[in-house]
Write a protein that holds these residues in place. Structure first.
Motif, short mmCIF file in Angstrom:
data_model
loop_
_atom_site.label_atom_id
_atom_site.label_comp_id
_atom_site.label_asym_id
_atom_site.label_seq_id
_atom_site.Cartn_x
_atom_site.Cartn_y
_atom_site.Cartn_z
N LEU A 82 0.83 -1.20 0.00
CA LEU A 82 0.00 0.00 0.00
C LEU A 82 0.87 1.26 0.00
N ARG A 83 1.92 1.23 0.80
CA ARG A 83 2.82 2.38 0.83
C ARG A 83 3.49 2.57 -0.53
N LYS A 84 3.89 1.47 -1.12
CA LYS A 84 4.53 1.54 -2.44
C LYS A 84 3.56 2.12 -3.47
N ILE A 85 2.31 1.69 -3.39
CA ILE A 85 1.29 2.20 -4.31
C ILE A 85 1.14 3.71 -4.14
N ALA A 86 1.02 4.13 -2.87
CA ALA A 86 0.79 5.56 -2.61
C ALA A 86 1.98 6.40 -3.05
N THR A 87 3.20 5.90 -2.85
CA THR A 87 4.36 6.71 -3.22
C THR A 87 4.57 6.74 -4.73
N LEU B 152 0.40 -1.55 -10.93
CA LEU B 152 0.75 -0.13 -10.98
C LEU B 152 0.66 0.47 -12.38
N PHE B 157 -6.56 0.11 -12.32
CA PHE B 157 -6.17 -0.03 -10.93
C PHE B 157 -6.19 1.31 -10.22
N TRP B 158 -5.69 2.34 -10.91
CA TRP B 158 -5.65 3.67 -10.29
C TRP B 158 -7.05 4.24 -10.11
N PHE B 161 -8.18 2.61 -7.03
CA PHE B 161 -7.51 3.20 -5.87
C PHE B 161 -8.14 4.55 -5.50
N PHE B 176 -3.85 10.53 5.39
CA PHE B 176 -3.17 9.52 4.57
C PHE B 176 -2.42 10.19 3.41
N GLU B 180 1.45 9.55 3.20
CA GLU B 180 1.93 8.56 2.22
C GLU B 180 2.19 9.16 0.83
N MET B 181 1.40 10.15 0.44
CA MET B 181 1.63 10.71 -0.89
C MET B 181 2.66 11.82 -0.83
N GLN B 183 4.56 12.27 1.67
CA GLN B 183 5.66 11.71 2.48
C GLN B 183 6.19 12.72 3.50
#
Lengths: 119, 234
Positions: A82-87, B152, B157-158, B161, B176, B180-181, B183
């Motif tokens: 999930l973290r990988k997806i978000a980044t 990905l 998929f996106w 998401f 979130f 996470e985005m 960072q």
């Protein structure tokens, strides 16, 4: 977790490393279940571990818990995914958000900027 | 109207050099454009970077009007500070940098108006997953297939998401996004949103739990059904 070994049908559905196939395993499963946090708590700790480094004793307990619980193992893996997806989201901006700035807004922005332009 | 204004400006700028040598022209035009802030051309920024900036903001703040306002503020700030832009980075990444700060400011201001603590979320929703001490075997996390890495590159998929992200309660999603985005550092988020570290952890935990669940249901487990759904929509 001790409830697991009462029904043999559950064994097939349980992908965990230790599921209580014989008396030694049953003993181990019970012991680990009694000495490690419950799944509810484990998932909370796993999320927390993505923010701070957990104390070594907690980390050891989690490792042992993983022996008897395949679901928490999956959960941890999926949190990392999930973290990988978000980044990686910014690289896929066009896929996730195809909307463009409406033309009317573009014109409005131009007007607003021209009004503020220093010349 | 804007076009004709620019072309006359450009013509004026090019004209004195045009007779000197054609090889010099592109470079001098480029330098002239950076000479002073009065020569900034925000119209071309809007045409070239407007959509990208808007998307960047929209995916983070999730309100079209707010995203538009942030783009406007960014461009206004860019016009004001263009003299400081030395062209070391590309124009777009420079604009992104400004926008990033504007987004952060937006959340900071928002936190002054509304409380970011949203602890009720998911309290009951998730309880059916756990039986006594462990996971309910039928409802525990499944093995994700195909590999998340492979997803990905899929546009669908996106879309999934994003719809999952949209289902989160707003404050949880905001947290979130920042963590996470963007960072951002947890301490920075806590300070900006005026929440305790513990609350932040709980909110992130809930966000991850819900997103994991949503992706599992709508992508990894039921992909065929989702495909037919999107086809129908088209």
């Amino acid at each position: 977790m001790s409830s697991v070994d009462k029904s043999s049908s559950l064994h097939q559905d349980n992908p965990s490393l230790l599921i209580g196939r014989n008396w030694i395993e049953r003993l181990l499963v019970t012991f680990i279940a009694n000495h490690t946090p419950q799944c509810r708590e484990v998932v909370r700790l796993l999320s927390q571990s993505m923010e701070v480094k957990l104390p070594i004793t907690t980390r050891i307990k989690l490792r042992f818990h993983f022996f008897i619980c395949a679901w928490c193992v999956r959960y941890e893996k999926q949190l990392r995914a999930l973290r990988k997806i978000a980044t990686s989201l910014p690289e896929h901006m066009d896929d996730i958000c195809p909307e463009a700035l409406p033309n009317s807004s573009k014109e409005r922005l131009k007007q607003a900027l021209r009004a503020k332009e220093p010349n | 109207m804007a076009r004709s204004k620019t072309t006359t400006l450009q013509r004026k700028r090019i004209h004195p050099w045009a007779a000197g040598g054609s090889a010099l022209v592109p470079e001098t035009v480029c330098n002239a454009a950076r000479e002073s802030s009065s020569n900034v051309n925000p119209d071309s920024w809007i045409e070239q970077h407007g959509d990208c900036l808007y998307r960047y903001a929209l995916i983070r703040v999730r309100h079209p009007e707010v995203a538009e306002d942030l783009v406007q503020e960014t461009l206004l700030a860019a016009v004001r500070t263009y003299a400081n832009f030395r062209g070391i980075s590309s124009e777009r990444s420079w604009l992104y940098g400004i926008l990033k700060n504007k987004i952060f400011d937006y959340f900071r201001k928002l936190a002054q108006e509304v409380s970011f603590t949203d602890l009720e979320f998911l309290e009951d929703e998730m309880s059916h997953k756990f039986v006594d001490q462990g996971w309910n075997h039928e409802r525990g996390p499944t093995h994700w297939k195909p590999d998340p890495e492979a997803a990905l590159d899929r546009k669908e998929f996106w879309e999934t998401f994003r719809s999952c992200l949209d289902k989160l309660p707003v404050r949880i999603a905001d947290v979130f996004v920042l963590r996470e985005m963007e960072q951002m550092d947890t301490a920075q988020i806590c300070e900006a949103l005026r929440i305790s570290q513990n609350n932040l952890w709980v909110m992130l935990h809930r966000a991850r739990m819900a997103l994991r669940e949503c992706l599992e249901l709508h992508w990894f487990e039921r992909k065929p059904r989702l495909d037919t759904q999107t086809n129908e929509q088209r």
